[in-house]
Design a protein around this motif. Structure first.
Motif, PDB file in Angstrom:
ATOM      1  N   LYS A   3      -4.831   3.588 -11.829  1.00  0.00           N
ATOM      2  CA  LYS A   3      -4.954   4.464 -10.743  1.00  0.00           C
ATOM      3  C   LYS A   3      -5.928   4.349  -9.733  1.00  0.00           C
ATOM      4  O   LYS A   3      -6.134   4.562  -8.635  1.00  0.00           O
ATOM      5  CB  LYS A   3      -4.943   5.893 -11.246  1.00  0.00           C
ATOM      6  CG  LYS A   3      -3.801   6.272 -12.190  1.00  0.00           C
ATOM      7  CD  LYS A   3      -3.858   7.690 -12.926  1.00  0.00           C
ATOM      8  CE  LYS A   3      -2.493   8.194 -13.495  1.00  0.00           C
ATOM      9  NZ  LYS A   3      -2.504   9.454 -13.775  1.00  0.00           N
ATOM     10  N   TYR A   5      -8.769   1.217  -8.408  1.00  0.00           N
ATOM     11  CA  TYR A   5      -9.276  -0.201  -8.311  1.00  0.00           C
ATOM     12  C   TYR A   5     -10.648  -0.145  -7.818  1.00  0.00           C
ATOM     13  O   TYR A   5     -10.867   0.165  -6.590  1.00  0.00           O
ATOM     14  CB  TYR A   5      -8.279  -0.784  -7.169  1.00  0.00           C
ATOM     15  CG  TYR A   5      -6.908  -0.959  -7.652  1.00  0.00           C
ATOM     16  CD1 TYR A   5      -6.619  -2.321  -8.212  1.00  0.00           C
ATOM     17  CD2 TYR A   5      -5.929  -0.046  -7.387  1.00  0.00           C
ATOM     18  CE1 TYR A   5      -5.180  -2.377  -8.565  1.00  0.00           C
ATOM     19  CE2 TYR A   5      -4.550  -0.145  -7.857  1.00  0.00           C
ATOM     20  CZ  TYR A   5      -4.194  -1.377  -8.584  1.00  0.00           C
ATOM     21  OH  TYR A   5      -3.148  -1.788  -8.779  1.00  0.00           O
ATOM     22  N   ILE A  10     -10.893  -5.909  -6.993  1.00  0.00           N
ATOM     23  CA  ILE A  10      -9.625  -5.955  -6.272  1.00  0.00           C
ATOM     24  C   ILE A  10      -9.580  -7.406  -5.994  1.00  0.00           C
ATOM     25  O   ILE A  10     -10.226  -8.141  -5.398  1.00  0.00           O
ATOM     26  CB  ILE A  10      -9.962  -5.078  -5.088  1.00  0.00           C
ATOM     27  CG1 ILE A  10      -9.917  -3.490  -5.195  1.00  0.00           C
ATOM     28  CG2 ILE A  10      -8.462  -5.542  -3.897  1.00  0.00           C
ATOM     29  CD1 ILE A  10     -10.155  -2.864  -4.153  1.00  0.00           C
ATOM     30  N   HIS A  14      -3.485  -7.135  -4.868  1.00  0.00           N
ATOM     31  CA  HIS A  14      -3.793  -5.770  -4.934  1.00  0.00           C
ATOM     32  C   HIS A  14      -3.455  -4.864  -3.744  1.00  0.00           C
ATOM     33  O   HIS A  14      -3.776  -3.813  -3.302  1.00  0.00           O
ATOM     34  CB  HIS A  14      -4.883  -5.095  -5.616  1.00  0.00           C
ATOM     35  CG  HIS A  14      -5.076  -5.611  -6.946  1.00  0.00           C
ATOM     36  ND1 HIS A  14      -6.245  -5.865  -7.589  1.00  0.00           N
ATOM     37  CD2 HIS A  14      -4.194  -5.554  -7.808  1.00  0.00           C
ATOM     38  CE1 HIS A  14      -6.128  -6.528  -8.862  1.00  0.00           C
ATOM     39  NE2 HIS A  14      -5.071  -5.951  -9.220  1.00  0.00           N
ATOM     40  N   GLN A  17      -1.629  -2.016  -2.615  1.00  0.00           N
ATOM     41  CA  GLN A  17      -2.039  -0.771  -3.355  1.00  0.00           C
ATOM     42  C   GLN A  17      -3.247  -0.189  -2.947  1.00  0.00           C
ATOM     43  O   GLN A  17      -3.406   1.035  -3.303  1.00  0.00           O
ATOM     44  CB  GLN A  17      -2.032  -1.085  -4.972  1.00  0.00           C
ATOM     45  CG  GLN A  17      -0.680  -1.302  -5.603  1.00  0.00           C
ATOM     46  CD  GLN A  17      -0.106  -0.270  -5.488  1.00  0.00           C
ATOM     47  OE1 GLN A  17      -0.336   1.108  -5.600  1.00  0.00           O
ATOM     48  NE2 GLN A  17       1.439  -0.434  -4.820  1.00  0.00           N
ATOM     49  N   VAL A  18      -4.029  -1.074  -2.469  1.00  0.00           N
ATOM     50  CA  VAL A  18      -5.624  -0.474  -1.822  1.00  0.00           C
ATOM     51  C   VAL A  18      -5.745  -0.262  -0.356  1.00  0.00           C
ATOM     52  O   VAL A  18      -6.615   0.267   0.103  1.00  0.00           O
ATOM     53  CB  VAL A  18      -6.770  -1.573  -2.518  1.00  0.00           C
ATOM     54  CG1 VAL A  18      -6.487  -1.615  -3.867  1.00  0.00           C
ATOM     55  CG2 VAL A  18      -6.582  -2.759  -1.934  1.00  0.00           C
ATOM     56  N   SER A  42      -4.955   4.252  -5.928  1.00  0.00           N
ATOM     57  CA  SER A  42      -3.802   3.339  -5.513  1.00  0.00           C
ATOM     58  C   SER A  42      -2.571   4.259  -4.875  1.00  0.00           C
ATOM     59  O   SER A  42      -2.675   5.457  -5.050  1.00  0.00           O
ATOM     60  CB  SER A  42      -3.308   2.357  -6.683  1.00  0.00           C
ATOM     61  OG  SER A  42      -2.550   3.566  -7.566  1.00  0.00           O
ATOM     62  N   GLU A  44       0.237   3.714  -5.407  1.00  0.00           N
ATOM     63  CA  GLU A  44       1.253   4.318  -6.243  1.00  0.00           C
ATOM     64  C   GLU A  44       1.158   5.634  -6.642  1.00  0.00           C
ATOM     65  O   GLU A  44       2.082   6.206  -7.061  1.00  0.00           O
ATOM     66  CB  GLU A  44       1.083   3.331  -7.886  1.00  0.00           C
ATOM     67  CG  GLU A  44       1.600   2.035  -7.569  1.00  0.00           C
ATOM     68  CD  GLU A  44       1.475   1.162  -8.903  1.00  0.00           C
ATOM     69  OE1 GLU A  44       1.910   1.425  -9.923  1.00  0.00           O
ATOM     70  OE2 GLU A  44       0.924  -0.114  -8.893  1.00  0.00           O
TER      71      GLU A  44
END
Length: 173
Positions: A3, A5, A10, A14, A17-18, A42, A44
């Protein structure tokens, strides 16, 4: 699912996601330049959050992954939909366990305040990349559970502002 980062951890994989801002800041930090420690929540988590909304709030979940086209020339329709979506996000609960993970990450920090900075990454960016600068605002809050939850929901709700939903404002010329 990861969840959070940390900026110093990183990797290029990634990036989606970031977001670009989070990724670039991590690269600056990892190259030895001074950067205040931080972490990225993230993408996600946002997707999980939108997908797990109750059935009465399916419009938010569907909008995130759909090709729904709003009539951006009808400012009243756009404003009404944006307001409804933002209110749903602000009034809902965060994903289970996210509070605890954020608080655990904050244990070593001495600052009584936090800054949430939205970061966007386009997974399938082409040569005509959209310009997101200035589209989303940072949110400042005290280091308190309710304030942190509200700040995060305010960041997420910006995705559904009338300005954000209006596609012409995204395109860079």
């Amino acid at each position: 699912m990861n969840k959070l980062y940390w900026l110093n951890e990183i990797k290029p994989s990634h990036r989606t996601q970031v977001g670009d801002k989070g990724f670039n800041l991590s690269q600056v930090m990892q190259h030895g330049y001074p950067v205040i420690p931080g972490f990225v929540i993230s993408a996600e988590i946002l997707h999980e959050y939108l997908e797990n909304k109750s059935t009465s709030q399916t419009l938010v979940a569907e909008l995130a992954d759909s090709s729904l086209h709003l009539n951006v020339d009808n400012w009243r329709q756009l404003q009404q939909i944006a307001l409804h979506l933002r209110q749903e996000i602000i009034s809902s609960s965060l994903p289970t366990g996210l509070h605890a993970q954020i608080y655990e990450a904050l244990e070593t920090w001495e600052s009584p305040y936090l800054v949430f900075r939205p970061s966007v990454a386009l997974p399938n960016a082409n040569s005509k990349t959209q310009n997101f600068s200035g589209l989303y605002e940072s949110v400042f809050c005290p280091r308190e559970e309710k304030a942190i939850a509200l700040a995060l929901k305010r960041i997420w709700s910006q995705l559904f502002s009338a300005r954000s939903l209006r596609s012409e404002e995204h395109t860079s010329e």
